[in-house]
Structures are given as structure tokens and as C-alpha cells.
Design a protein around this motif. Structure first.
Motif, PDB file in Angstrom:
ATOM      1  N   ASP A  38       0.850  -1.188   0.000  1.00 57.78           N
ATOM      2  CA  ASP A  38       0.000   0.000   0.000  1.00 57.78           C
ATOM      3  C   ASP A  38       0.886   1.237   0.000  1.00 57.78           C
ATOM      4  N   ALA A  76      -0.116  -0.387  -4.778  1.00 63.31           N
ATOM      5  CA  ALA A  76      -1.384   0.336  -4.900  1.00 63.31           C
ATOM      6  C   ALA A  76      -1.178   1.642  -5.659  1.00 63.31           C
ATOM      7  N   LYS A  80      -4.969   2.749   0.236  1.00 63.77           N
ATOM      8  CA  LYS A  80      -6.155   1.941   0.486  1.00 63.77           C
ATOM      9  C   LYS A  80      -6.464   1.794   1.970  1.00 63.77           C
ATOM     10  N   ASN A  84      -8.952  -2.431   3.348  1.00 64.47           N
ATOM     11  CA  ASN A  84      -9.261  -2.510   1.922  1.00 64.47           C
ATOM     12  C   ASN A  84      -8.151  -3.196   1.139  1.00 64.47           C
ATOM     13  N   ALA A  85      -6.905  -3.001   1.564  1.00 63.97           N
ATOM     14  CA  ALA A  85      -5.786  -3.644   0.884  1.00 63.97           C
ATOM     15  C   ALA A  85      -5.882  -5.163   1.005  1.00 63.97           C
ATOM     16  N   SER A  88      -9.135  -6.624  -0.957  1.00 62.31           N
ATOM     17  CA  SER A  88      -8.964  -6.637  -2.409  1.00 62.31           C
ATOM     18  C   SER A  88      -7.835  -7.564  -2.835  1.00 62.31           C
TER      19      SER A  88
END
Length: 299
Positions: A38, A76, A80, A84-85, A88
Motif C-alpha cells: 500500500d 497500490a 487503500k 481494503n488492501a 482486495s
């Protein structure tokens, strides 16, 4: 072989320590390694510096890789956040491979961690009671009565874990049943069998916009389906502590070490043992009482 997925952000030294511990495992040349990184918000100057070190390290590691079948680096395009990282990243990899082993950069694993996880994912794949595999186990006391190498707990683990595509893709990340759950005292008591922090974390997730945890939603999904995680009696993962770079759990030091070697873990069809679940809850509660500066549990 399930691929190994590692999530990193701003701690290149911790990431290197984790990868070195993974390299001590056997058969890594048969496994793919995914490194998801991220990136910080542009206003976060402190993390921009640390994140740059991580980005440089992962590219160099990819170029020098001699241990894994392949190393795939995904950076990313915008910040995120951890929840969320992970949602996903795991979704992407598990939809391609069907199963996955997941780690974060502040962990260290034993020399048989990957063997334990790979064989466990194969053994329990068709066991409808099992939702996930855990690599970490809290420091449990007085369990000499229990003769198996693994046991079931109604709590999913976030420090070194694995699961399968069908289980992961059933997860309701919006937690649509929460309104009904928060009025049901009995179900709240049952949920807290996995640790007295669970209901509070779920409430924070749903009612406090500052809190964003993938792990509590994953735990709740497992509970809602009345399924279990398989835990090892002897932990194969330790948390290496946090410093001022940590997003969560600043100042939290676990103080545990891994053994030099472990006997080969034997898997068997399991039923829940209430004595082990109770000791697991007590050990988890004890961990949650450790003093810290800014503690948000396992987000």
C-alpha cells in the motif's frame, strides 16, 4: 500449493525479517509469493519516506529472488488502508488460485509454517466445519490433557492464516445482519466465546467511522456460519512488536519466540473441545490486557 500473500506498507526491516523466516521453509520453490504494498496519502510525509524504503526493497527482492517459484509485486495506485488492501488483495489471488496463505509484515514464522499451512489447507478443504487455518496461537496454559496437535476455535485468526475461495467469497463485508445481532444478547455472548474483545470490535467497526477492520468482519462471518478456525497447539507465528511506524498497536510487544524445530503436525477430523475453547479465550483476553500506547486489536 497455495500461494503466499504478504501485505506491506512502511516497515522494510520487518518485511525483510518475515521474508527471511519464510525462506527457511521447505518447498518454497514450488510456491508463488505475492507482495502487496500500500502507499501513503501524499500528505503523510513520514510514511512517504518509510514507504519508499519498502518499495525499493521489494523490487530488489523480486530481482534477486532464488527461493520462490515467482515473486509478484503489486503496488497500490492510491492509499487503500489495511482493511481494503487485504480484502482486495486476497480476493484477487484467491479467485485465481482457489486458496491462499496470508501474512502481514510485522510477523515472523517458524521453519515448518508453510508445511503446516499447505497440508492443513489440503486436509480440511472439504470439512464443512472449518472456515480457515490459523498459524498463530496465543500462549495457552495447562493444556496437557489435550493430545491432538490442532484444535477448533470459533474465532478466525489474522496473524498468519489461510482459507479457500468458497469460504472467503461468502463473506458479507457490509455486515447486513448487524442491526439484528446487536439486539441479541445471547448471540453476543456466543460470539465472545472467541475472546471478550470481539463484540466491542464489531460495534466499533459498525458504529465508529475511525475504525476499519477486515479481521473482525471475517471473524463475524465465521461465527454467523457456525464454523471454526483450526489452530495449532504450538504457535507457528509470532508478532514482532510495533514501533512508532505502526498504524495499529503502537507500543505493543508480545515477548514470544519461536522454537528451533517442531515435530510434524498431525491433522485429524476434529470436533470442538470446550476446554480448549475456554483456555483459548482466557489466553486471548490476557493478551488484550497488555499495556499499550494506542492499541487497536489486530485490524
Amino acid at each position: 500449493m497455495a500461494p503466499v500473500v504478504v501485505f506491506a506498507y512502511n516497515r522494510a526491516d520487518n518485511l525483510e525479517r518475515l521474508l527471511r523466516s519464510l525462506e527457511k521453509n521447505q518447498d518454497t520453490e514450488k510456491m508463488s509469493l505475492y507482495l502487496f504494498v500500500d502507499i501513503p496519502d501524499k500528505k503523510n510525509k513520514r510514511d512517504l519516506k518509510y514507504n519508499k524504503e519498502v518499495l525499493e526493497f521489494v523490487e530488489d527482492y523480486k530481482d534477486r529472488n532464488t527461493k520462490f517459484n515467482q515473486v509478484i509485486v503489486e503496488v497500490a495506485k492510491r492509499h487503500k488502508g489495511l482493511a481494503n488492501a487485504i480484502i482486495s488483495g486476497v480476493t484477487k489471488v484467491i479467485n485465481e488460485h482457489g486458496k491462499v496463505i496470508v501474512l502481514e509484515d510485522d510477523l515472523e514464522v517458524s521453519g515448518d509454517f508453510l508445511d503446516y499451512m499447505q497440508r492443513g489447507l489440503n486436509f480440511y478443504e472439504n470439512d464443512e466445519k472449518v472456515n480457515s487455518m490459523a498459524g498463530y496461537c496465543p500462549d495457552m496454559k495447562r493444556c496437557s490433557f489435550y493430545k491432538n496437535d490442532v484444535f477448533l476455535v470459533p474465532r478466525a485468526e489474522s496473524w498468519g492464516w489461510g482459507t479457500w475461495k468458497d469460504r472467503w467469497n461468502r463473506t458479507d463485508w457490509e455486515v447486513k445482519s448487524y442491526a439484528k445481532f446487536k439486539r441479541d444478547i445471547v448471540r453476543q455472548m456466543l460470539f465472545n466465546l472467541g475472546g471478550s474483545d470481539l463484540c466491542k470490535m464489531l460495534r466499533d467497526q459498525m458504529e465508529d467511522e475511525r475504525f476499519n477492520s477486515w479481521a473482525i468482519r471475517w471473524c463475524y462471518q465465521q461465527f454467523r456460519e457456525r464454523k471454526y478456525a483450526v489452530y495449532p497447539v504450538e504457535t507457528r507465528v509470532i508478532h514482532c512488536g510495533n514501533d512508532n511506524r505502526s498504524t495499529h498497536c503502537q507500543g505493543w510487544q508480545m515477548g514470544r519466540t519461536l522454537k528451533q524445530s517442531y515435530k510434524k503436525c498431525q491433522f485429524q477430523s476434529l470436533n470442538p473441545d470446550l476446554r480448549m475453547i475456554w483456555r483459548f479465550k482466557k489466553a486471548t483476553n490476557a493478551e488484550n490486557k497488555r499495556p499499550s500506547e494506542n492499541k487497536v486489536k489486530k485490524a
